[in-house]
Write an enzyme that holds these catalytic residues in place. Structure first.
Site, PDB file in Angstrom:
ATOM      1  N   ASP A  30      25.482  13.936 -14.932  1.00  0.00           N
ATOM      2  CA  ASP A  30      25.386  13.914 -13.470  1.00  0.00           C
ATOM      3  C   ASP A  30      26.710  13.398 -12.923  1.00  0.00           C
ATOM      4  O   ASP A  30      27.424  12.655 -13.601  1.00  0.00           O
ATOM      5  CB  ASP A  30      24.224  13.005 -13.012  1.00  0.00           C
ATOM      6  CG  ASP A  30      23.722  13.343 -11.613  1.00  0.00           C
ATOM      7  OD1 ASP A  30      22.599  13.865 -11.487  1.00  0.00           O
ATOM      8  OD2 ASP A  30      24.459  13.093 -10.632  1.00  0.00           O
ATOM      9  N   GLY A 257      -4.186  17.820   7.493  1.00  0.00           N
ATOM     10  CA  GLY A 257      -3.567  16.517   7.719  1.00  0.00           C
ATOM     11  C   GLY A 257      -2.261  16.669   8.466  1.00  0.00           C
ATOM     12  O   GLY A 257      -2.126  17.559   9.314  1.00  0.00           O
ATOM     13  N   GLY A 261       5.811  18.151   3.351  1.00  0.00           N
ATOM     14  CA  GLY A 261       7.204  17.728   3.491  1.00  0.00           C
ATOM     15  C   GLY A 261       7.817  17.701   2.105  1.00  0.00           C
ATOM     16  O   GLY A 261       7.403  18.451   1.224  1.00  0.00           O
ATOM     17  N   CYS A 264      11.122  20.079  -1.423  1.00  0.00           N
ATOM     18  CA  CYS A 264      10.967  21.465  -1.887  1.00  0.00           C
ATOM     19  C   CYS A 264      10.359  22.405  -0.856  1.00  0.00           C
ATOM     20  O   CYS A 264      11.035  23.286  -0.353  1.00  0.00           O
ATOM     21  CB  CYS A 264      10.144  21.497  -3.175  1.00  0.00           C
ATOM     22  SG  CYS A 264      11.035  20.772  -4.567  1.00  0.00           S
TER      23      CYS A 264
HETATM   24  P1  NAD Z   1      17.875  15.706  -6.678  1.00  0.00           P
HETATM   25  O1  NAD Z   1      18.714  15.678  -5.458  1.00  0.00           O
HETATM   26  O2  NAD Z   1      16.909  14.608  -6.963  1.00  0.00           O
HETATM   27  O3  NAD Z   1      18.805  15.841  -7.962  1.00  0.00           O
HETATM   28  C1  NAD Z   1      19.954  16.634  -8.022  1.00  0.00           C
HETATM   29  C2  NAD Z   1      20.969  15.915  -8.924  1.00  0.00           C
HETATM   30  O4  NAD Z   1      22.062  16.793  -9.173  1.00  0.00           O
HETATM   31  C3  NAD Z   1      21.546  14.657  -8.280  1.00  0.00           C
HETATM   32  O5  NAD Z   1      21.355  13.560  -9.157  1.00  0.00           O
HETATM   33  C4  NAD Z   1      23.026  14.991  -8.080  1.00  0.00           C
HETATM   34  O6  NAD Z   1      23.865  13.870  -8.218  1.00  0.00           O
HETATM   35  C5  NAD Z   1      23.237  15.986  -9.204  1.00  0.00           C
HETATM   36  N1  NAD Z   1      24.410  16.848  -9.028  1.00  0.00           N
HETATM   37  C6  NAD Z   1      24.884  17.412  -7.893  1.00  0.00           C
HETATM   38  N2  NAD Z   1      25.996  18.126  -8.163  1.00  0.00           N
HETATM   39  C7  NAD Z   1      26.238  18.015  -9.485  1.00  0.00           C
HETATM   40  C8  NAD Z   1      27.234  18.565 -10.353  1.00  0.00           C
HETATM   41  N3  NAD Z   1      28.197  19.356  -9.893  1.00  0.00           N
HETATM   42  N4  NAD Z   1      27.177  18.236 -11.658  1.00  0.00           N
HETATM   43  C9  NAD Z   1      26.204  17.433 -12.134  1.00  0.00           C
HETATM   44  N5  NAD Z   1      25.218  16.901 -11.355  1.00  0.00           N
HETATM   45  C10 NAD Z   1      25.235  17.204 -10.045  1.00  0.00           C
HETATM   46  O7  NAD Z   1      17.097  17.111  -6.614  1.00  0.00           O
HETATM   47  P2  NAD Z   1      15.760  17.522  -7.405  1.00  0.00           P
HETATM   48  O8  NAD Z   1      14.566  17.173  -6.607  1.00  0.00           O
HETATM   49  O9  NAD Z   1      15.867  17.066  -8.827  1.00  0.00           O
HETATM   50  O10 NAD Z   1      15.875  19.104  -7.347  1.00  0.00           O
HETATM   51  C11 NAD Z   1      16.775  19.823  -8.167  1.00  0.00           C
HETATM   52  C12 NAD Z   1      16.418  21.297  -8.099  1.00  0.00           C
HETATM   53  O11 NAD Z   1      15.129  21.479  -8.683  1.00  0.00           O
HETATM   54  C13 NAD Z   1      16.307  21.855  -6.687  1.00  0.00           C
HETATM   55  O12 NAD Z   1      16.721  23.191  -6.701  1.00  0.00           O
HETATM   56  C14 NAD Z   1      14.824  21.792  -6.397  1.00  0.00           C
HETATM   57  O13 NAD Z   1      14.424  22.735  -5.437  1.00  0.00           O
HETATM   58  C15 NAD Z   1      14.252  22.126  -7.766  1.00  0.00           C
HETATM   59  N6  NAD Z   1      12.910  21.604  -8.022  1.00  0.00           N
HETATM   60  C16 NAD Z   1      12.599  20.325  -7.676  1.00  0.00           C
HETATM   61  C17 NAD Z   1      11.326  19.857  -7.923  1.00  0.00           C
HETATM   62  C18 NAD Z   1      10.926  18.472  -7.487  1.00  0.00           C
HETATM   63  O14 NAD Z   1       9.717  18.203  -7.447  1.00  0.00           O
HETATM   64  N7  NAD Z   1      11.839  17.588  -7.148  1.00  0.00           N
HETATM   65  C19 NAD Z   1      10.369  20.686  -8.520  1.00  0.00           C
HETATM   66  C20 NAD Z   1      10.734  21.969  -8.894  1.00  0.00           C
HETATM   67  C21 NAD Z   1      12.018  22.428  -8.639  1.00  0.00           C
END
Ligand code: NAD
Length: 437
Positions: A30, A257, A261, A264
């Site tokens: 990260d 409700g 939010g 996603c």
């Molecule tokens: P998040 O913001 O919690 O995590 C993203 C991470 O990527 C951060 O820690 C950020 O520092 C890192 N990052 C950014 N640029 C980077 C780079 N160039 N190199 C390395 N790391 C980098 O987001 P999230 O909730 O984990 O979501 C990530 C993806 O997964 C999104 O596309 C989201 O839609 C998808 N997703 C999320 C969930 C969920 O429940 N959170 C579920 C399914 C899919």
């Protein structure tokens, strides 16, 4: 197998820990140094049930490491892209800056025959575009799309035993070399019965946004019914029970409700509409505009109901908001309806105190102007009205007699329809639910 996980947020940190639990050698990468320092010390940088225990368990095996050095991907044969795809500022489309930066940074380190696996939720067509970049860098490497369906609050179990795997590969064929590799990564859940589907790249990308659009539509459908129930003097919770008994409909995601939010659903349906427009298929998704509008209307409706609950004026009213996270068992406040309502109430003159078991630090970063109180008793004490906006168990289990004794007046709005109105009314409370008389 040797795996790298690029992006260690809500998705990536859990994915990295779970892949190590499945027996693989994993490096999580990260750009956020603080996050990497926390994860390296086996501390979860956010609240997700079971994650910290899992980090401690797998780090003892030596199979899980974290770094900010993208060069570490050179040691791995499979690379999962888990970086964020937030909504662009001022637009509906997804911001692809992070995905593009992550792929560009990893390409120089890509080894022959390695496989790049996209997990982030992306606009359809992204995988095709990134495949070309991978092929230009390493002709024997492949890019596939393996969308993620985990739910925050259940992320560890959802990753170790998902409902299904979807592998999007260039030719949509079972014989594509990446299929066997992903089967090996996920061999434990697959042998335990998790089904997997192989599709072409655009279908895999669309599966994820289609699934989220369906869930958002189901929630907005029942919230539209709540609007009607309020107008007609009916009860949306009984209506949901009754229609949910039809197994073609199902009861899940029919809780009226304050709406959805999080990081996603809202941004995914908007990005889907934007992408459909680019593809000339915008008419197919105009209904999502209504889904979004119904959802946002819930927030203003709660503000109006709170005003009614406070005898027509919010000015100077002390209102306690129970819950800041967008859902229970998470500290995620991205587009949290609870916080958005709290902020609107404050803007309209109420004196708002927000409490939450896990999300207050994140909430204070997003809305520093609100007042926060971790202790439930202190948060409730002296309030004119209570709003239950995130249904943590400790709020569902509140005793109306205990709570009432420390409040100035006993008024409550149940924004999640999880409390028993009769019990609260019997204890002397003025009780409002959503979509019920
Ligand atoms: P998040 O913001 O919690 O995590 C993203 C991470 O990527 C951060 O820690 C950020 O520092 C890192 N990052 C950014 N640029 C980077 C780079 N160039 N190199 C390395 N790391 C980098 O987001 P999230 O909730 O984990 O979501 C990530 C993806 O997964 C999104 O596309 C989201 O839609 C998808 N997703 C999320 C969930 C969920 O429940 N959170 C579920 C399914 C899919």
């Amino acid at each position: 197998m040797r795996i790298s996980v690029i992006g260690c947020g809500y998705l990536g940190a859990v994915h990295a820990a779970c892949m190590a639990k499945l027996g693989h050698d994993v490096v999580g990468i990260d750009v956020d140094e603080m996050k990497i320092a926390e994860l390296s010390a086996a501390r979860a940088p956010f609240y997700e049930p079971g994650l910290e225990e899992l980090l401690m368990e797998v780090q003892k095996t030596g199979r899980l490491k974290f770094t900010t050095d993208m060069g570490a991907v050179a040691e791995s044969e499979i690379h999962f892209i888990c970086v964020g795809t937030p909504q662009k500022k001022g637009e509906n489309a997804a911001d692809m800056t992070y995905v593009d930066a992550a792929v560009t940074a990893m390409l120089p380190h890509l080894q022959p025959h390695s496989v790049v696996v996209g997990k982030s939720t992306v606009p359809v067509g992204t995988a095709g575009r990134l495949s070309d970049l991978v092929a230009q860098q390493q002709s024997s490497a492949h890019l596939v799309w393996n969308p993620e369906f985990l739910r925050e609050g259940h992320a560890v179990a959802d990753t170790l035993q998902p409902d299904r795997f979807v592998y999007g590969v260039f030719d949509g064929s079972e014989d594509h070399p990446a299929v066997a590799l992903l089967d090996a990564v996920y061999s434990k859940p697959i042998s335990a019965g998790t089904p997997r589907l192989v599709t072409d790249l655009p279908t895999a990308e669309l599966v994820k946004v289609a699934a989220n659009s369906f869930l958002a539509t189901k929630i907005s459908f029942i919230n539209a019914m709540a609007e009607l129930c309020e107008a007609a003097g009916a009860d949306v919770t009984r209506l949901a029970d009754a229609i949910g008994m039809d197994d073609r409909i199902g009861r899940k995601f029919l809780n009226a409700g304050i709406g959805f939010g999080g990081g996603c659903l809202p941004k995914d349906i908007r990005a889907f509409m934007a992408r459909a427009g680019e593809l000339g298929a915008d008419q197919a998704l105009t209904f999502l505009r209504e889904v979004d509008a119904i959802n946002m209307r819930r927030r203003s409706r709660v503000v109006e109901l709170t005003r009614e609950l406070c005898d027509g004026s919010l000015l100077g009213r002390r209102i306690t908001v129970l819950g800041a996270a967008f859902k229970p068992e998470s500290d995620d406040v991205r587009d949290s309806p609870a916080l958005s309502i709290a902020a609107q109430l404050q803007l309209q003159g109420a004196v708002v105190t927000v409490t939450d078991p896990k999300a207050l630090a994140n909430a204070a970063r997003r809305f520093p102007e609100l007042h926060y109180e971790r202790q439930l008793d202190a948060a409730i004490s002296g309030a004119d009205a209570l709003l239950l906006l995130t249904e943590w168990n400790e709020y569902r289990e509140l005793d109306p007699h205990d709570v009432g004794s420390v409040m100035v007046s006993q008024r409550i709005l149940d924004g999640r329809n999880v409390l028993d109105p009769e019990k609260w009314r019997a204890a002397g409370w003025t009780f409002r639910g959503l979509g019920r008389a």
